[in-house]
Design an enzyme around this catalytic site. Structure first.
Site, PDB file in Angstrom:
ATOM      1  N   CYS A 113       0.810  -1.223   0.000  1.00  0.00           N
ATOM      2  CA  CYS A 113       0.000   0.000   0.000  1.00  0.00           C
ATOM      3  C   CYS A 113       0.843   1.274   0.000  1.00  0.00           C
ATOM      4  CB  CYS A 113      -0.945   0.001   1.198  1.00  0.00           C
ATOM      5  SG  CYS A 113      -2.006  -1.454   1.285  1.00  0.00           S
ATOM      6  N   HIS A 253      -3.441   7.087   2.980  1.00  0.00           N
ATOM      7  CA  HIS A 253      -3.827   5.799   2.401  1.00  0.00           C
ATOM      8  C   HIS A 253      -5.239   5.464   2.864  1.00  0.00           C
ATOM      9  CE1 HIS A 253      -4.088   1.709   1.272  1.00  0.00           C
ATOM     10  NE2 HIS A 253      -3.849   1.214   2.471  1.00  0.00           N
ATOM     11  N   ASN A 283     -10.115  -0.226   0.049  1.00  0.00           N
ATOM     12  CA  ASN A 283      -8.654  -0.154   0.079  1.00  0.00           C
ATOM     13  C   ASN A 283      -8.114  -0.678  -1.252  1.00  0.00           C
ATOM     14  OD1 ASN A 283      -5.915  -0.566   0.485  1.00  0.00           O
ATOM     15  ND2 ASN A 283      -6.138  -1.476   2.510  1.00  0.00           N
TER      16      ASN A 283
END
Length: 331
Positions: A113, A253, A283
């Protein structure tokens, strides 16, 4: 060294939308439970025949158009992903070929990520030192292809998409002002896909054990994320000679509303300065930050001279932050 900034952004998500109500028909969960714990309402899912290179290509086209740059002018293409088309060749090679970026160097970068932040930090150094002039950094994922759709702890969280940014020299004092990158391999097993590598090569056994899907120790990752997001953002700001009060826009994020809210509270930043879109996308790992960046830029949330911070964490464990003085002027 030359100042380096973002001169164009682009993003792309697949057409298919999977809502929480759809998930209710697939696993033992419900919309209220998902929203209260994650903030996610829906996510986009790539078709079975669509590879991540297609999403990256579409995002790249939009970023190049925004930057008014022809593909053949690119010197460097970096793709950050944990879901490449193949183990090799690199997805960057496939995207560059399709774009027609004939003179570009390129490679894939894997920091989960945090990948896009590692990507822009890497590309910026090539430009700052005069080696290259035009770089394209893409964060793209098809996480739906590595999910265990029977595991309600993970399948509700993730979505597919891609975001891209074009980096070039910009006026002195603008662009990237500071970075902070880090890792802690001791936490590698907390967020992983164990099958398919040289440790556990693909076999009937690894498939049967669902080792080719995301495995996550959710509570441990949550505690790590809440702590590290604030720490790395402040370190990057300090390296840029700035404080949290100087920040006009924070792009975290997009993992989980509770993580974002806790990090924002720790930083003491006005929630109105924080870009959040995870309710619509979930996500998207390496695509999370660049998609949010593109939406912020195109919606007018980023203006010339604004101080913007991108911050993230991911498997590895990895983390990072980048401070940018926005150099792109409105049309």
């Amino acid at each position: 060294m030359v100042s380096v900034g973002i001169v164009g952004t682009g993003s792309y998500v697949p057409d298919k939308v999977l809502t929480n109500f759809d998930l209710e028909q697939m696993v033992d969960t419900n919309d209220q439970w998902i929203v209260s714990r994650t903030g996610i309402k829906e996510r986009h899912i790539a078709a079975p025949e669509t590879p991540v290179s297609e999403l990256c290509y579409q995002a790249a086209l939009r970023a190049l158009e925004d930057a008014k740059l022809a593909p053949e002018e690119l010197d460097l293409v970096i793709v950050a992903t944990i879901t490449p088309d193949f183990v090799f060749p690199a997805t960057a090679c496939l995207v560059a070929e399709r774009l027609g970026a004939k003179k570009a160097a390129g490679f894939d970068l894997q920091a989960a990520c945090t990948g896009f932040l590692y990507g822009v930090a890497t590309a910026a150094q090539f430009i700052a030192t005069g080696i290259y002039k035009n770089a394209l950094v893409i964060g793209g994922e098809t996480l739906s292809k590595i999910l265990n759709w029977e595991d309600r702890g993970t399948c509700i969280l993730f979505g597919d998409g891609a975001g891209a940014a074009v980096l070039q020299p910009v006026e002195e004092g603008y662009g990237f002002l500071g970075y902070d990158l880090g890792m802690d391999g001791a936490g590698g097993s907390l967020l992983t896909m164990p099958g398919g590598g040289s440790m556990h090569p693909a076999s009937a056994e690894t498939v049967a054990k669902k080792m080719h899907t995301i495995q996550m120790a959710g509570s441990e990752v949550f505690k790590f994320a809440v702590r590290i997001m604030g720490e790395t953002a402040l370190k990057a700001l300090d390296k840029a000679g700035l404080g949290i009060g100087d920040v006009d826009c924070l792009i975290p994020h997009q993992a989980n509303t509770r993580i974002v809210d806790a990090a924002v509270k720790r930083l003491g930043i006005d929630a109105g300065k924080v870009v959040v879109n995870l309710d619509r996308y979930g996500n998207m790992s390496a695509a999370s930050i660049p998609v949010a960046l593109d939406e912020a830029a195109r919606s007018g949330r980023l203006n010339y001279g604004d101080i913007m911070v991108m911050v993230g964490f991911g498997g590895g464990l990895t983390w990072g932050a980048a401070v940018v003085k926005w150099s792109k002027r409105g049309v």
